[in-house]
Design an enzyme around this catalytic site. Structure first.
Site, PDB file in Angstrom:
ATOM      1  NE  ARG A   1      -7.135   0.975  11.639  1.00  0.00           N
ATOM      2  CZ  ARG A   1      -5.915   0.762  11.172  1.00  0.00           C
ATOM      3  NH1 ARG A   1      -5.002   1.725  11.245  1.00  0.00           N
ATOM      4  NH2 ARG A   1      -5.580  -0.383  10.638  1.00  0.00           N
TER       5      ARG A   1
ATOM      6  CE  LYS B   1      -0.341  -0.265   5.009  1.00  0.00           C
ATOM      7  NZ  LYS B   1      -1.015  -0.947   6.114  1.00  0.00           N
TER       8      LYS B   1
ATOM      9  CE1 TYR C   1      13.218  32.157   5.483  1.00  0.00           C
ATOM     10  CE2 TYR C   1      13.277  29.784   5.105  1.00  0.00           C
ATOM     11  CZ  TYR C   1      13.164  31.084   4.621  1.00  0.00           C
ATOM     12  OH  TYR C   1      12.998  31.290   3.285  1.00  0.00           O
TER      13      TYR C   1
ATOM     14  CG  MET D   1       9.903  24.522  -0.396  1.00  0.00           C
ATOM     15  SD  MET D   1       9.012  25.641  -1.465  1.00  0.00           S
ATOM     16  CE  MET D   1       7.735  26.234  -0.368  1.00  0.00           C
TER      17      MET D   1
HETATM   18  C1  LIG Z   1      -0.248  -1.822   6.842  1.00  0.00           C
HETATM   19  C2  LIG Z   1      -0.819  -3.078   7.376  1.00  0.00           C
HETATM   20  C3  LIG Z   1      -0.006  -4.130   7.786  1.00  0.00           C
HETATM   21  C4  LIG Z   1       1.502  -4.030   7.852  1.00  0.00           C
HETATM   22  O1  LIG Z   1       1.879  -3.332   9.022  1.00  0.00           O
HETATM   23  P1  LIG Z   1       3.448  -3.109   9.356  1.00  0.00           P
HETATM   24  O2  LIG Z   1       3.430  -2.520  10.705  1.00  0.00           O
HETATM   25  O3  LIG Z   1       3.948  -2.165   8.324  1.00  0.00           O
HETATM   26  O4  LIG Z   1       4.068  -4.443   9.264  1.00  0.00           O
HETATM   27  C5  LIG Z   1      -0.611  -5.317   8.147  1.00  0.00           C
HETATM   28  N1  LIG Z   1      -1.960  -5.448   8.131  1.00  0.00           N
HETATM   29  C6  LIG Z   1      -2.779  -4.441   7.776  1.00  0.00           C
HETATM   30  C7  LIG Z   1      -4.256  -4.645   7.781  1.00  0.00           C
HETATM   31  C8  LIG Z   1      -2.240  -3.221   7.388  1.00  0.00           C
HETATM   32  O5  LIG Z   1      -3.051  -2.233   7.035  1.00  0.00           O
END
Ligand SMILES: *Cc1c(COP(=O)(O)O)cnc(C)c1O
Length: 358
Positions: A131, A35, A255, A303
């Protein structure tokens, strides 16, 4: 020669990190998390580099999954928890995507729709993150809707931990037990619980499918892997020194002149800034590497530029290479200095930064 700001990606490091996953959790299959463009590493490149070493890939958005489907026509791809509407279901069927069902209403919608191809469904139990995922009762009801449906070819039971990266092992044990007992009540199904932290620290959660993310990219969220088992950074964020200045007691840098010299010091101005994805909130003292030696951030990140105290670096000159994170300075260490985690740094390197893949 590379220009001022670029990323180098190390395929051997990525494969090494996957080998560590296999060593820690032998037997199970691997759903590598790709992802957010492979945590900023380039989803297509990660997919190609892992190849058959991973049995599937996880994506968070329909657009990500459809893009990777074009690139990897025969790979198992899972679309993680998302909005499940008719459009999502249609695309999953057409593109042969596995789908997470995380609400009873979504299971009902799936059962009520007519799909061209049956889907593999990852049924998600809420075990304490609150969640996504279902209560025990909804999970059981969803399972009953799905087993009788022509739209479903296989059901995998999954959950996601809230605390696997903390020393509070009992929380993870209780959460795992919630999935185990809900699943057991329904029969025998393939299970998937473990993210990176659980792969490393909670072997009792290893099951048919592991879901490693951050550890593939070289960050150990538990900070416990050492020696031959240590993970290796895959992303190296690099830049160059474009100016050097000697400053004197009382002189400020950048800055607001946040950093001030107490004695004569040598300041390097480096061609990377927050518009490249280096965190603006990095504090004075945040480490970086110059010519293989450590130096520290001095002054606010701007930046396009940042400044570092390189007084103690040998033979420093304009044009020298700087590693902002990667070999010698981990993204986790930089993240710690700006109140975030490596995940956020990896996913926020901007598009103007050139990418080099080996
Ligand atoms: C992103 C994710 C993972 C991986 O988590 P890491 O901490 O990066 O290993 C596993 N399961 C789900 C559902 C996720 O969204």
């Amino acid at each position: 020669m590379h220009n001022t700001t670029w990323l180098e990606f190390d395929a051997a490091a990525l494969r090494h990190n996957l080998a560590i996953v296999k060593q820690l959790a032998p037997g199970g299959a691997i759903l590598a998390m790709l992802k957010a463009n492979g945590y900023g590493h380039g989803a297509n490149w990660v997919a190609d580099t892992l190849g058959e070493r991973a049995q599937g890939f996880g994506l968070a958005r329909l657009c990500e999954a459809l893009a990777l489907r074009e690139h990897a026509p025969s790979k198992r791809l899972l679309l993680l928890g998302t909005l499940v509407d008719d459009n999502t279901l249609k695309h999953c069927a057409e593109a042969r995507l596995d789908l997470v069902i995380h609400r009873l209403e979504d299971a009902q919608r799936l059962a009520d729709t007519r799909l061209t191809t049956p889907l593999s469904i990852w049924l998600k139990r809420n075990v304490g993150m609150n969640r996504l995922g279902m209560s025990h009762e909804d999970f059981v009801a969803a399972q009953q809707l799905l087993v009788g449906s022509k739209n479903v070819k296989e059901v995998i039971h999954m959950s996601h931990f809230s605390d696997a990266d903390t020393p509070r092992a009992e929380v993870t044990e209780e959460q795992a037990e919630r999935l185990f007992s809900s699943s057991r009540a329904l029969g025998t199904f393939p299970l998937s619980l473990a993210n990176s932290a659980a792969i490393i620290a909670h072997p009792h959660t290893h099951a048919q499918w592991q879901r490693p993310g951050i550890m593939l990219y070289g960050d150990d969220p538990t900070g416990t892997l050492t020696g031959d088992n240590a993970l290796r950074p895959v992303m190296h964020f690099k830049s160059r020194i474009i100016a050097l200045k000697t400053v004197h007691p009382g002189d400020g840098v950048g800055y607001g002149r946040r950093w001030q010299a107490r004695e004569q010091r040598l300041i390097a101005t480096i061609g990377a800034g927050y518009a490249d994805g280096y965190p603006r909130h990095a504090t004075d003292g945040t480490p970086l590497m110059v010519n293989g030696q450590r130096a520290s951030l001095a002054g606010r990140v701007s930046m396009d530029l940042l400044t570092a105290d390189v007084t103690d670096v040998d033979h420093v000159k304009v044009g020298d290479e700087v590693t902002l994170w990667g070999q010698g300075v981990s993204a986790a260490e930089v993240a710690e200095r700006c109140g975030t985690i490596s995940y956020e740094l990896f996913t926020q390197v901007s598009s103007r930064v050139e990418r080099y893949y080996d």
